[in-house]
Design a protein around this motif. Structure first.
Motif, PDB file in Angstrom:
ATOM      1  N   ASP A 154       0.826  -1.197   0.000  1.00  0.00           N
ATOM      2  CA  ASP A 154       0.000   0.000   0.000  1.00  0.00           C
ATOM      3  C   ASP A 154       0.866   1.255   0.000  1.00  0.00           C
ATOM      4  O   ASP A 154       0.545   2.239  -0.682  1.00  0.00           O
ATOM      5  N   CYS A 155       1.969   1.235   0.742  1.00  0.00           N
ATOM      6  CA  CYS A 155       2.889   2.385   0.724  1.00  0.00           C
ATOM      7  C   CYS A 155       3.428   2.603  -0.690  1.00  0.00           C
ATOM      8  O   CYS A 155       3.523   3.750  -1.155  1.00  0.00           O
ATOM      9  N   ARG A 156       3.794   1.531  -1.358  1.00  0.00           N
ATOM     10  CA  ARG A 156       4.291   1.635  -2.734  1.00  0.00           C
ATOM     11  C   ARG A 156       3.225   2.260  -3.634  1.00  0.00           C
ATOM     12  O   ARG A 156       3.507   3.172  -4.423  1.00  0.00           O
TER      13      ARG A 156
ATOM     14  N   ASN B 198      14.027   3.087  -4.554  1.00  0.00           N
ATOM     15  CA  ASN B 198      13.288   3.404  -3.323  1.00  0.00           C
ATOM     16  C   ASN B 198      12.951   2.183  -2.480  1.00  0.00           C
ATOM     17  O   ASN B 198      12.382   2.315  -1.399  1.00  0.00           O
ATOM     18  N   ARG B 199      13.220   0.993  -2.978  1.00  0.00           N
ATOM     19  CA  ARG B 199      13.201  -0.268  -2.218  1.00  0.00           C
ATOM     20  C   ARG B 199      11.835  -0.752  -1.760  1.00  0.00           C
ATOM     21  O   ARG B 199      11.744  -1.810  -1.125  1.00  0.00           O
ATOM     22  N   LEU B 200      10.782  -0.028  -2.021  1.00  0.00           N
ATOM     23  CA  LEU B 200       9.473  -0.491  -1.556  1.00  0.00           C
ATOM     24  C   LEU B 200       9.074  -1.792  -2.235  1.00  0.00           C
ATOM     25  O   LEU B 200       8.460  -2.664  -1.605  1.00  0.00           O
ATOM     26  N   THR B 201       9.424  -1.929  -3.498  1.00  0.00           N
ATOM     27  CA  THR B 201       9.141  -3.194  -4.187  1.00  0.00           C
ATOM     28  C   THR B 201       9.951  -4.326  -3.573  1.00  0.00           C
ATOM     29  O   THR B 201       9.452  -5.449  -3.416  1.00  0.00           O
TER      30      THR B 201
ATOM     31  N   PHE C 295       4.548   6.611  -9.225  1.00  0.00           N
ATOM     32  CA  PHE C 295       5.603   5.882  -9.920  1.00  0.00           C
ATOM     33  C   PHE C 295       6.863   5.774  -9.066  1.00  0.00           C
ATOM     34  O   PHE C 295       7.622   4.807  -9.183  1.00  0.00           O
ATOM     35  N   SER C 296       7.085   6.763  -8.184  1.00  0.00           N
ATOM     36  CA  SER C 296       8.276   6.708  -7.323  1.00  0.00           C
ATOM     37  C   SER C 296       8.271   5.473  -6.436  1.00  0.00           C
ATOM     38  O   SER C 296       9.325   4.932  -6.103  1.00  0.00           O
ATOM     39  N   GLY C 297       7.082   5.025  -6.055  1.00  0.00           N
ATOM     40  CA  GLY C 297       6.997   3.853  -5.196  1.00  0.00           C
ATOM     41  C   GLY C 297       7.468   2.587  -5.872  1.00  0.00           C
ATOM     42  O   GLY C 297       7.871   1.638  -5.188  1.00  0.00           O
ATOM     43  N   TYR C 298       7.426   2.557  -7.200  1.00  0.00           N
ATOM     44  CA  TYR C 298       7.799   1.349  -7.930  1.00  0.00           C
ATOM     45  C   TYR C 298       9.252   1.370  -8.399  1.00  0.00           C
ATOM     46  O   TYR C 298       9.722   0.371  -8.953  1.00  0.00           O
ATOM     47  N   LEU C 299       9.961   2.464  -8.197  1.00  0.00           N
ATOM     48  CA  LEU C 299      11.356   2.532  -8.608  1.00  0.00           C
ATOM     49  C   LEU C 299      12.215   1.677  -7.678  1.00  0.00           C
ATOM     50  O   LEU C 299      12.095   1.759  -6.449  1.00  0.00           O
TER      51      LEU C 299
ATOM     52  N   PHE D 108      11.280   6.427  13.624  1.00  0.00           N
ATOM     53  CA  PHE D 108      11.078   5.229  12.820  1.00  0.00           C
ATOM     54  C   PHE D 108      12.032   5.134  11.631  1.00  0.00           C
ATOM     55  O   PHE D 108      12.224   4.043  11.083  1.00  0.00           O
ATOM     56  N   ALA D 109      12.605   6.241  11.201  1.00  0.00           N
ATOM     57  CA  ALA D 109      13.485   6.230  10.031  1.00  0.00           C
ATOM     58  C   ALA D 109      14.849   5.652  10.383  1.00  0.00           C
ATOM     59  O   ALA D 109      15.387   5.888  11.463  1.00  0.00           O
ATOM     60  N   HIS D 110      15.421   4.894   9.451  1.00  0.00           N
ATOM     61  CA  HIS D 110      16.796   4.429   9.588  1.00  0.00           C
ATOM     62  C   HIS D 110      17.756   5.491   9.048  1.00  0.00           C
ATOM     63  O   HIS D 110      17.343   6.379   8.295  1.00  0.00           O
ATOM     64  N   PRO D 111      19.034   5.406   9.410  1.00  0.00           N
ATOM     65  CA  PRO D 111      19.994   6.408   8.929  1.00  0.00           C
ATOM     66  C   PRO D 111      20.022   6.478   7.405  1.00  0.00           C
ATOM     67  O   PRO D 111      19.796   5.489   6.709  1.00  0.00           O
ATOM     68  N   ALA D 112      20.340   7.661   6.893  1.00  0.00           N
ATOM     69  CA  ALA D 112      20.283   7.888   5.456  1.00  0.00           C
ATOM     70  C   ALA D 112      21.261   7.019   4.679  1.00  0.00           C
ATOM     71  O   ALA D 112      21.015   6.695   3.517  1.00  0.00           O
ATOM     72  N   ASP D 113      22.366   6.622   5.299  1.00  0.00           N
ATOM     73  CA  ASP D 113      23.327   5.780   4.577  1.00  0.00           C
ATOM     74  C   ASP D 113      22.992   4.299   4.693  1.00  0.00           C
ATOM     75  O   ASP D 113      23.692   3.457   4.137  1.00  0.00           O
ATOM     76  N   ILE D 114      21.916   3.954   5.391  1.00  0.00           N
ATOM     77  CA  ILE D 114      21.391   2.586   5.406  1.00  0.00           C
ATOM     78  C   ILE D 114      20.169   2.508   4.491  1.00  0.00           C
ATOM     79  O   ILE D 114      20.086   1.666   3.609  1.00  0.00           O
ATOM     80  N   ALA D 115      19.219   3.399   4.720  1.00  0.00           N
ATOM     81  CA  ALA D 115      18.048   3.496   3.844  1.00  0.00           C
ATOM     82  C   ALA D 115      18.324   4.634   2.857  1.00  0.00           C
ATOM     83  O   ALA D 115      17.972   5.783   3.110  1.00  0.00           O
ATOM     84  N   THR D 116      18.965   4.310   1.755  1.00  0.00           N
ATOM     85  CA  THR D 116      19.447   5.344   0.840  1.00  0.00           C
ATOM     86  C   THR D 116      18.398   5.779  -0.173  1.00  0.00           C
ATOM     87  O   THR D 116      18.722   6.433  -1.162  1.00  0.00           O
ATOM     88  N   ALA D 117      17.150   5.436   0.035  1.00  0.00           N
ATOM     89  CA  ALA D 117      16.089   5.736  -0.928  1.00  0.00           C
ATOM     90  C   ALA D 117      15.867   7.240  -1.050  1.00  0.00           C
ATOM     91  O   ALA D 117      15.762   7.948  -0.038  1.00  0.00           O
ATOM     92  N   PRO D 118      15.765   7.752  -2.275  1.00  0.00           N
ATOM     93  CA  PRO D 118      15.411   9.170  -2.436  1.00  0.00           C
ATOM     94  C   PRO D 118      14.113   9.547  -1.737  1.00  0.00           C
ATOM     95  O   PRO D 118      13.968  10.685  -1.266  1.00  0.00           O
TER      96      PRO D 118
END
Length: 619
Positions: A395-397, A409-412, A402-406, A587-597
């Motif tokens: 659902d988040c994706r 961004n790792r959601l897929t 379209f950004s959710g499917y890139l 809830f967010a992980h560090p930017a260099d771990i979760a590197t998603a735009p």
């Protein structure tokens, strides 16, 4: 993630909520290990095994020594949860490597650890990749009818491992042929031609020069949702030394006499499979971490993205109630999964301190599958966590356009991981069938006066509703079962299975609901409690909306109750909104771990920064 802007008391409680008893210095080491060398493509099939071994070594260095691997469940959970956020493929490889392969040796070696010590350290230090081979691809429910054989040779004391026919080929991630691989293989032991039950064996598959004699692997099997090196594996009379048998208390005397404390083949299988409890206990933490990250990215997108719709041109997506319910509801479900992760760790920690059940002991009776008999609550936690995480990340994706499917961004990847784990690690639907079957046979409490639940906007509303629903559904199924012919079990159960599976899922959701309340009751910081109470209540409303059909069918809720749920959800979204800065930061992980735009302060600019451009008509 460091929550530096929060008051110390709030920060400490949030740290305990997210990471349990993990020391901050450990999290810093884990952060460094993943940030030093990770990427979304590094551990994919076909890349070669050297990079994967390097990454497993970095993770292993943050864990205790191999023989004390299971001493700190919170640390194990954090390692695999952070790995999943960084790269779900790495997480899967690590789960198999640490919990199923190395974990089998730790729990089942039965005093032979000194003989297997070098292999254990090679696994922990990333000199060999760990594999777990249990599923036989040619038949359903192969866990209940393992056909791979391990025949004891009394002349040498060795076991002869053999695949009797093509249908008994093992499925697993064993296609990394360019590095040493050590597998734990489940096989049926025979002594003097007698079936002694299913045990685990430590078997080297490959060495520095590729496949070892007698080991045969297929060409790769593609699996896009979990892209690793999947193959089928067959054994052709591979000799395994006696020390490679993970006997778990069983033994063969000098005169050939076989003894096993399990007492039966069914309980032997349960004891051998108890290593799965570690995987089930860790999966809610993995689901919670990836779902938290997915929810943060969806909230971030909804806050930044401005719409040009005719209703209100220029307003952010988050102004729309539909988007609020979806993305703030995702935060709420992520919080519930975080609470369930703590509950699962507690159950596993307690189980590790209790010896495996001997013959005639507390082992559960096996039904459709072995999983619920090994541990009903942990199997339920795994099944419910991955199913909810798959729904929420999907659902988040969808809510991110379209950004959710890139891929970037790792959601897929998050969705694919959990969607695939619905069948992997013990099929979730079979787990629910088995739990529901057991509950139906046990029968529910006698009907009586049911107190009115609190208002739907209360965090205590959903736990009361799901508990009532479990009781009603159990009584309904028990009555139906009693009306059938007990001499024809298939005919009796077959028409009930759909509702039986629902009952198992309700049981698992009730565990999660109770964990949410226990977590809230343990929060002492006023500001954090103010932020989490409406989030907990919103999870309950979202869950009730998902379950509305079954709740209505059995009279647990009335149509008017269900019609009012969107209004209650909107009230709770308004209550959550002032706390979004705290929740997103936590809830967010560090930017260099979760590197998603999508996690960036300006996601559109961050995405463009990942691109290169080509202009036509230039020299």
């Amino acid at each position: 993630m460091l929550l530096a802007s929060l008051p110390v008391a709030t920060r400490d409680e949030m740290h305990r909520l997210l990471h349990g008893t993990c020391d901050p210095s450990f999290l810093s080491a884990l952060h460094k290990a993943l940030a030093d060398d990770h990427g979304p493509h590094a551990a994919k099939a076909g890349d070669g095994g050297g990079q994967l071994l390097h990454r497993l070594r970095l993770l292993g260095e943050t864990l205790p020594a191999a023989d004390r691997l299971l001493d700190d469940p919170a640390r194990l959970a954090a390692v695999h949860a952070w790995a999943a956020v960084a790269d779900p493929s790495l997480c899967l490889a690590a789960l198999v490597h640490h919990l199923l392969c190395l974990g089998s040796v730790v729990q089942l070696a039965d005093g032979r650890g000194e003989h297997l010590g070098p292999r254990m350290e090679a696994l922990r230090k990333g000199r060999a990749k760990g594999v777990y081979l249990i599923t036989e691809a040619g038949q359903a429910n192969s866990h209940l009818a393992t056909r791979t054989r391990a025949d004891h040779d009394p002349a040498t004391g060795e076991f002869v491992l053999h695949t009797p026919d093509p249908q008994a080929a093992k499925f697993g991630s064993a296609g990394t042929l360019d590095v040493p691989q050590t597998a734990v293989v489940l096989a049926r032991v025979f002594t003097d031609g007698t079936d002694r039950g299913v045990f685990a064996f430590v078997v080297d598959l490959t060495g520095d020069d590729g496949l070892l004699p007698g080991v045969e692997v297929s060409s790769p099997l593609g699996l896009g949702a979990l892209p690793l090196d999947y193959v089928l594996v067959r054994f052709h009379r591979v000799r395994v030394p006696y020390a490679g048998w993970l006997a778990d208390g069983a033994g063969i005397a000098g005169d050939g006499t076989f003894h096993d404390p399990a007492g039966s083949g069914e309980r032997r299988l349960q004891r051998t499979l108890r290593v799965g409890q570690g995987l089930w206990a860790i999966m809610p933490a993995v689901a919670a971490a990836t779902t938290r990250q997915a929810a943060v990215q969806a909230v971030n997108y909804a806050r930044q993205r401005r719409t040009q719709g005719r209703l209100a041109p220029g307003v952010p997506l988050l102004a729309y109630r539909t988007q609020q319910r979806a993305v703030l509801g995702a935060l709420a479900d992520a919080f519930a999964l975080t609470c369930a992760a703590g509950g699962a760790r507690t159950v596993w920690t307690e189980s590790l301190s209790v010896p495996a059940a001997p013959a005639g002991g507390r082992a559960g009776e096996m039904g459709f599958t072995p999983w619920a008999a090994v541990s009903r609550p942990l199997a339920a936690y795994k099944a419910a966590a991955v199913r909810l995480a798959a729904e929420v990340t999907a659902d988040c994706r969808r809510r991110c356009g379209f950004s959710g499917y890139l891929d970037v961004n790792r959601l897929t990847a998050y969705h694919g991981f959990h969607h695939a784990f619905d069948a992997a690690g013990g099929d979730s639907q079979l787990i629910f069938y088995d739990i529901g079957r057991s509950l139906t046979e046990e029968g529910g409490p006698a009907p009586g006066d049911t107190p009115s639940p609190p208002p739907a906007a209360s965090p205590h509303w959903w736990p009361a509703i799901v508990r009532r629903h479990r009781e009603r559904l159990t009584r309904h199924l028990s009555e139906q079962l009693r009306a059938t012919d007990p001499s024809a079990p298939f005919d009796a159960w077959n028409p009930l299975l759909e509702d039986v599976g629902l009952l198992g899922e309700v049981y698992a959701n009730a565990l999660m609901a109770d964990d949410v309340i226990r977590t809230l009751d343990g929060i002492r910081d006023h500001d954090l409690a103010q932020a989490l109470r409406p989030l907990a209540a919103l999870h309950g409303v979202m869950a009730a909306r998902r379950w509305s059909g079954s709740l209505l069918a059995h009279g647990t809720l009335h149509p008017a109750d269900v019609r009012r749920l969107p209004e209650v959800a909107d009230e709770l979204c308004d209550a959550v909104a002032p706390h979004l800065p705290l929740l997103v930061e936590a809830f967010a992980h560090p930017a260099d771990i979760a590197t998603a735009p999508l996690a960036a302060a300006d996601h559109d600019t961050a995405l463009r920064a990942t691109l290169t451009w080509t202009r036509g008509g230039t020299e």
